[in-house]
Design an enzyme around this catalytic site. Structure first.
Site, PDB file in Angstrom:
ATOM      1  N   THR A  16      71.007 -33.078  22.365  1.00 38.44           N
ATOM      2  CA  THR A  16      71.412 -31.810  22.975  1.00 38.44           C
ATOM      3  C   THR A  16      70.401 -31.245  23.952  1.00 38.44           C
ATOM      4  O   THR A  16      70.768 -30.690  24.983  1.00 38.44           O
ATOM      5  CB  THR A  16      71.649 -30.770  21.845  1.00 38.44           C
ATOM      6  N   ASP A  59      73.253 -40.124  21.790  1.00 36.10           N
ATOM      7  CA  ASP A  59      73.394 -39.145  20.726  1.00 36.10           C
ATOM      8  C   ASP A  59      72.590 -39.746  19.568  1.00 36.10           C
ATOM      9  O   ASP A  59      72.637 -40.955  19.342  1.00 36.10           O
ATOM     10  CB  ASP A  59      74.871 -39.018  20.352  1.00 36.10           C
ATOM     11  N   SER A  60      71.865 -38.925  18.845  1.00 37.48           N
ATOM     12  CA  SER A  60      70.959 -39.519  17.855  1.00 37.48           C
ATOM     13  C   SER A  60      71.698 -40.195  16.710  1.00 37.48           C
ATOM     14  O   SER A  60      71.097 -40.941  15.945  1.00 37.48           O
ATOM     15  CB  SER A  60      69.964 -38.483  17.343  1.00 37.48           C
ATOM     16  N   SER A  61      72.999 -39.987  16.587  1.00 41.54           N
ATOM     17  CA  SER A  61      73.743 -40.728  15.561  1.00 41.54           C
ATOM     18  C   SER A  61      73.817 -42.212  15.930  1.00 41.54           C
ATOM     19  O   SER A  61      74.176 -43.046  15.099  1.00 41.54           O
ATOM     20  CB  SER A  61      75.141 -40.136  15.375  1.00 41.54           C
ATOM     21  N   THR A  91      68.883 -33.923  17.033  1.00 37.39           N
ATOM     22  CA  THR A  91      68.394 -33.449  15.733  1.00 37.39           C
ATOM     23  C   THR A  91      69.009 -34.190  14.542  1.00 37.39           C
ATOM     24  O   THR A  91      68.396 -34.258  13.478  1.00 37.39           O
ATOM     25  CB  THR A  91      68.692 -31.938  15.561  1.00 37.39           C
ATOM     26  N   ASP A  92      70.224 -34.752  14.744  1.00 37.59           N
ATOM     27  CA  ASP A  92      70.943 -35.292  13.576  1.00 37.59           C
ATOM     28  C   ASP A  92      70.161 -36.357  12.811  1.00 37.59           C
ATOM     29  O   ASP A  92      70.197 -36.390  11.585  1.00 37.59           O
ATOM     30  CB  ASP A  92      72.312 -35.844  14.002  1.00 37.59           C
ATOM     31  N   THR A 168      63.461 -32.947   6.653  1.00 38.81           N
ATOM     32  CA  THR A 168      64.893 -33.123   6.436  1.00 38.81           C
ATOM     33  C   THR A 168      65.601 -32.110   7.315  1.00 38.81           C
ATOM     34  O   THR A 168      65.145 -30.973   7.427  1.00 38.81           O
ATOM     35  CB  THR A 168      65.235 -32.814   4.948  1.00 38.81           C
TER      36      THR A 168
HETATM   37  N1  ASP Z   1      74.510 -34.762  18.026  1.00 32.66           N
HETATM   38  C1  ASP Z   1      73.266 -34.377  18.608  1.00 32.66           C
HETATM   39  C2  ASP Z   1      72.253 -35.473  18.335  1.00 32.66           C
HETATM   40  O1  ASP Z   1      71.736 -35.557  17.261  1.00 32.66           O
HETATM   41  C3  ASP Z   1      72.815 -33.091  18.072  1.00 32.66           C
HETATM   42  C4  ASP Z   1      71.484 -32.615  18.591  1.00 32.66           C
HETATM   43  O2  ASP Z   1      70.932 -33.134  19.532  1.00 32.66           O
HETATM   44  O3  ASP Z   1      70.975 -31.695  18.020  1.00 32.66           O
HETATM   45  O4  ASP Z   1      72.001 -36.255  19.221  1.00 32.66           O
END
Ligand code: ASP
Length: 292
Positions: A16, A59-61, A91-92, A168
């Site tokens: 993000t 995207d971090s996923s 952040t994920d 976490t």
């Molecule tokens: N879906 C996003 C990610 O983890 C959320 C974020 O950046 O906070 O890449």
């Protein structure tokens, strides 16, 4: 002490923080070379900030051991040229990446700080600017002897510098998105940044950094007894249920986070250790991931 002659490598992986809204209000990644346009405050730092970005920000996923290895490679390749590294990350899965990097970057004597944001950097109320600017400042902090103050992989988020493998993600909305339940924070940023020098992880005396690339990705379920409580530790011999697991060969994870447990197992299997050696290593703190 801020080292104004220092240089930081800022690595953008995705997430993000590096997004802006298009005309329809949808989020899309922006060209990171235009970072100064969104964060003009960067110009006011006297130290050098170079940027590098993943060719295809993710995207971090979509983070995985190959992308962690890519980060290790970027850091190894640039290690001598920079005083510190800041990684912008979604952040994920940031806590997983921070945990993995803490094992893969052995005996580093420079800071590697991951940060991100809940709101894109182009939004007026973004938390990204604060997170980014303070993470950069921490990355060039030096001791009175002129050595880097932080010598480990950390997450900086909402005023708190935390040991990466102790974090976490706790909230998808609040700016306070991360917590370190079982280990005190390493620094708190208020009007001043207050560091807990006594808690910093230090490289082994006389050691040189070692960069690890091989992780075994075949760790899906942590067959390790970890506590479901956010805080506290497993005590396997306290109750019959725990003793039964012990008899079945389930090991205690002590106060490890699930994120660090997955990363540690991938790392230990990746080293090609025997089961016996892995059992011993799981009882030990390698980079401060458990309290022994
Ligand atoms: N879906 C996003 C990610 O983890 C959320 C974020 O950046 O906070 O890449």
């Amino acid at each position: 002490m801020l080292d104004h002659n220092a240089s930081v490598l800022l690595i953008y992986t995705g997430g993000t923080i590096g997004m802006v809204e298009d005309a329809e209000g949808a989020l899309m990644p922006f060209d990171f070379n235009a970072l100064q346009e969104f964060v003009p405050e960067l110009k006011r730092f006297q130290f050098t900030i170079d940027t590098i970005q993943f060719e295809n920000p993710v995207d971090s996923s979509d983070m995985n051991p190959d992308k962690w290895a890519k980060l290790v490679w970027i850091i190894e390749d640039n290690y001598a040229g920079y005083d510190g590294f800041v990684i912008l990350h979604g952040t994920d899965t940031m806590a997983y990446s921070a945990s993995a990097l803490s094992f893969m970057l052995e005996n580093i004597n420079k800071p590697v700080i991951l940060t991100g944001s809940q709101l894109p950097i182009g939004k007026i109320r973004t938390d990204g600017k604060e997170n980014l600017l303070t993470a950069l400042e921490i990355a060039v902090e030096k001791t009175p002897e002129g050595t880097p103050l932080v010598t480990e992989v950390c997450i900086f988020f909402q005023n708190l510098l935390m040991r990466g493998n102790r974090t976490t993600k706790i909230n998808a909305d609040n700016f306070k998105a991360f917590n370190s339940f079982n280990f005190p924070v390493l620094a708190e940023a208020g009007t001043q940044i207050r560091y807990r020098h006594d808690l910093m992880h230090r490289p082994l005396r006389g050691s040189t950094p070692k960069f690890h690339y091989a992780l075994d990705p075949k760790v899906a379920i942590v067959v390790l007894n970890v506590t479901q409580c956010a805080s506290g530790s497993v005590g396997m011999s306290r109750y019959q249920a725990g003793k039964r697991l012990q008899e079945l060969g389930v090991l205690s994870g002590y106060d490890i986070t699930t994120e660090a447990a997955v990363a540690k197992l991938m790392f230990l299997f990746g080293l090609g250790l025997t089961r016996g050696e892995i059992k011993i290593a799981l009882k030990m703190s390698i980079v401060g991931e458990i309290t022994v």
